[in-house]
Design an enzyme around this catalytic site. Structure first.
Site, short mmCIF file in Angstrom:
data_model
loop_
_atom_site.label_atom_id
_atom_site.label_comp_id
_atom_site.label_asym_id
_atom_site.label_seq_id
_atom_site.Cartn_x
_atom_site.Cartn_y
_atom_site.Cartn_z
N ASP A 145 41.57 41.77 35.99
CA ASP A 145 42.89 41.42 36.21
C ASP A 145 43.67 41.55 34.52
OD1 ASP A 145 42.07 39.01 34.89
OD2 ASP A 145 43.90 37.33 34.92
N GLU A 185 32.84 40.97 38.78
CA GLU A 185 33.64 41.22 37.95
C GLU A 185 33.95 41.96 36.35
OE1 GLU A 185 37.42 38.52 38.44
OE2 GLU A 185 38.69 39.62 36.81
N ASP A 234 27.74 44.62 44.20
CA ASP A 234 28.52 45.36 43.97
C ASP A 234 29.21 45.69 45.02
OD1 ASP A 234 29.30 47.30 42.67
OD2 ASP A 234 27.59 48.87 42.77
N HIS A 266 34.56 44.57 39.90
CA HIS A 266 36.31 44.51 40.49
C HIS A 266 36.63 43.92 38.93
CE1 HIS A 266 38.39 41.00 43.10
NE2 HIS A 266 39.15 41.06 41.30
#
Ligand code: G3I
Ligand code: 9MR
Length: 580
Positions: free
Chosen positions: A187, A559, A550, A508
């Site tokens: 993020d 992530e 994956d 991610h």
């Protein structure tokens, strides 16, 4: 294509039969080894799963096109967590530099690997370069970022004070600037608690190996100045962290974030309003620790900033003294304030370890006895570092600097040494009973969200034990966990993007997901197996060490995050420094 059979006559004195080697056998999933390779003098193991009929293996030199080592698998069988049979191929005796494959006679071959005296050099550099790719508030130019060049995103020059974070002079909706820093993970938010352990681990890496880093060139925009590149890179995040301190009282905002996670878009297109949210005791103490350490480390390079860092640390400490119970409780805040904030919480109800870390760093930097008083009665038992357990970041620092601080009582310090060593020994115990022969596999409890960072942090503990005793067994243990990370494990993945033949292609990671035309950014360790599978994605297995997929959907196993890359960078770069 037809298989080519290569017959090799061994130049040995015996009249034994030359082994038959089929180098065109396919890569076989049952063979697990470090997909990067080994130092010449290190223990070299491959694990073979199942394959009941196989007994012999060879090491094949890909340049000489020749067999260079022959061996047999162990007869003893160990069970993996999911019940597969494991046997070991040990080729430690072979130490010639070169490019190789491992061939299990009659079954298949391994991914290629190397033996080299600086086998982890590029990996170590990439693990730090990864932080450059995570930089917020800067355009990444092709000269440094290559194919991953990108426009500036998140200038953070208009960050709003969230209603949970108001103070005199900063009412709700006031705008402040809080630029730079690293994106936390997949993020785009920036969280002080997680930045804290990340920067602490990286500054410790520098303090433990200053000479190695004075020469290491990372090709970042600051390369070529008078400051080691590692310190330049860390500075990018420190400059952000210092803006997170409320000038009114010294408290530190818990995070800088959007209210909800942004979509899977490039940074410059992720433009939702960002806020600084609630000041917390944990964030403020982590900040104090980092700033105190930075004041020490940067003194020779940036004397003025060094003073600023220490003042900020002391102000933060004083705020925490007055606000020891300002815990970050996201759900409760959301009942009182709008907008609701649902991004990473990094909530932690136990602040005792944060006090230890901050007091240790402040004491080592200032020698002021009031910080020692905080430590005198503190819990000295060993706890593996993680974002919510930072006591030993402080204790590693005290051990590192003990010779310069006559004020530290001998007995108290030797308790730390004893506890560190017994924790390191405990990690080595039982390795022989694990299928992959690694500290990581000695307990299924190690497989939490971010389990690969557990492996890396165990490696750091073992390196500190090695530093203390010079016993090879500890160095060896650290290398076993690196072997784990790079492929000798239950999934057969090398968990580092861009390194190893079978490495994550779909982490991610918004920076990567938003550019599907490019290979994933290199040098990132993914979270790793996590049987809690909180993301609800499809996993191929529910066993602890196989709970990895994956897929971009899998934020609970795939992530990337700065607090996982930091211990991974510590492990790889320390190993290189030690082998120099
Ligand atoms: O504290 C309990 C422990 O008592 C229990 O034994 C254990 C069993 O699994 O769980 C422990 O709590 C876990 C906690 O991490 C502490 O390790 C939670 O289950 C687990 O859900 C929690 O995961 C965290 C996750 O955010 C969700 O909050 C990860 O550690 C943390 O690394 C991760 O961080 C995220 C940020 O929020 C947002 N940015 C990305 C970043 C990486 O995924
Ligand atoms: O992308 C987010 C990741 O960084 C976090 O670690 C994770 C857990 O907090 O959440 C991810 O965001 C997901 C959100 O929690 C639920 N909706 C889907 C989001 C993207 O996959």
């Amino acid at each position: 294509m037809k298989n080519i059979l290569v017959y090799v006559l061994l130049l040995t004195q015996c009249a034994c039969k030359a082994p038959e080697v089929d180098t065109d056998l396919p890569v076989h999933e049952s063979i697990r080894l470090n997909q990067l390779g080994f130092y010449p003098d290190q223990q070299k193991l491959a694990v073979v799963l199942d394959s009941e009929n196989a007994t012999d293996f060879v090491i094949w030199d890909m340049d000489k096109k020749d067999i260079v080592f022959e061996g047999e698998l162990t007869k003893d069988i160990t069970k993996t967590i999911s019940g597969r049979n494991s046997r070991i191929a040990d080729f430690s005796q072979f130490s010639q530099t070169g490019n190789y494959i491992f061939i299990l006679t009659g079954v298949g071959k391994s991914h290629p690997f190397q033996i080299h005296s600086d086998i982890n050099h590029d990996l170590g550099k990439a693990s730090i370069k990864a932080f450059y790719y995570q930089r917020a508030g800067m355009e990444l130019e092709e000269a440094h970022a290559g194919t991953w060049a990108r426009p500036l995103g998140h200038p953070d020059d208009q960050v709003m004070i969230h209603p949970s974070a108001t103070s005199p002079g900063r009412n709700t909706n006031t705008l402040i600037t809080s630029p730079k820093g690293w994106y936390d993970a997949g993020d785009y938010n920036k969280y002080i608690v997680n930045s804290g352990i990340t920067v602490g681990t990286l500054l410790s890496l520098f303090e433990d190996h200053p000479d190695y880093f004075k020469k290491l060139d990372l090709n970042i925009p600051e390369s070529g100045d008078q400051v080691p590149d590692l310190l330049d890179e860390i500075r990018w995040n420190l400059d952000w962290m210092i803006t997170m301190q409320d000038p009114a009282d010294g408290g530190v905002y818990h995070k800088l974030t959007t209210a909800k996670f942004e979509g899977m878009v490039e940074p410059h297109l992720a433009v939702s309003q960002r806020y600084v949210v609630a000041k917390s005791t944990t964030a403020t103490l982590d900040f104090a620790a980092v700033m105190a350490q930075a004041s020490r480390v940067y003194k020779a390079y940036f004397p003025e900033e060094s003073v600023t860092f220490l003042k900020a640390a002391e102000k933060a400490w004083n705020w925490a003294k007055k606000n020891p119970d300002a815990l970050y409780k996201q759900n409760e805040l959301n009942q009182t304030f709008d907008p609701d904030v649902v991004t990473g919480a990094y909530g932690d109800n136990n602040t005792s370890d944060e006090w230890i870390w901050a007091a240790s760093e402040l004491f080592v930097t200032t020698h002021n006895l009031s910080y020692w008083e905080e430590l005198e009665e503190a819990d000295q038992t060993y706890k593996l570092p993680s974002w919510n357990q930072v006591a030993w970041l402080g204790y590693y620092t005290l051990l590192r600097h003990q010779e310069n601080i006559s004020l530290l009582p001998k007995e108290w310090m030797s308790t730390l040494e004893i506890n560190l060593l017994s924790a390191a020994r405990a990690q080595l115990e039982g390795i022989g009973n694990t299928a992959f022969r690694t500290p990581m596999e000695t307990s299924p409890k190690n497989f939490i969200w971010g389990s690969n960072a557990v492996a890396a942090n165990q490696g750091i503990l073992l390196l500190y034990a090695y530093r203390q005793t010079k016993e090879q067994i500890f160095l060896s243990g650290a290398l076993h966990n690196l072997d784990y990370i790079l492929g000798r494990n239950a999934t057969g993945f090398s968990y580092i993007t861009g390194f190893g033949s079978k490495s994550p292609l779909h982490p991610h990671h918004r920076l990567a997901e938003s550019r599907p035309d490019l290979p994933p950014l290199p040098g990132f360790i993914v979270g790793g197996p996590n049987p809690s599978q909180q993301d609800g994605c499809n996993y191929p297995s529910s066993f602890a060490d196989e709970s990895y997929t994956d897929e971009t959907c899998s934020y609970a196993s795939n992530e990337i995050a700065i607090n996982w890359n930091a211990p991974f960078a510590y492990l790889t770069n320390s190993l290189e420094a030690i082998h120099k």
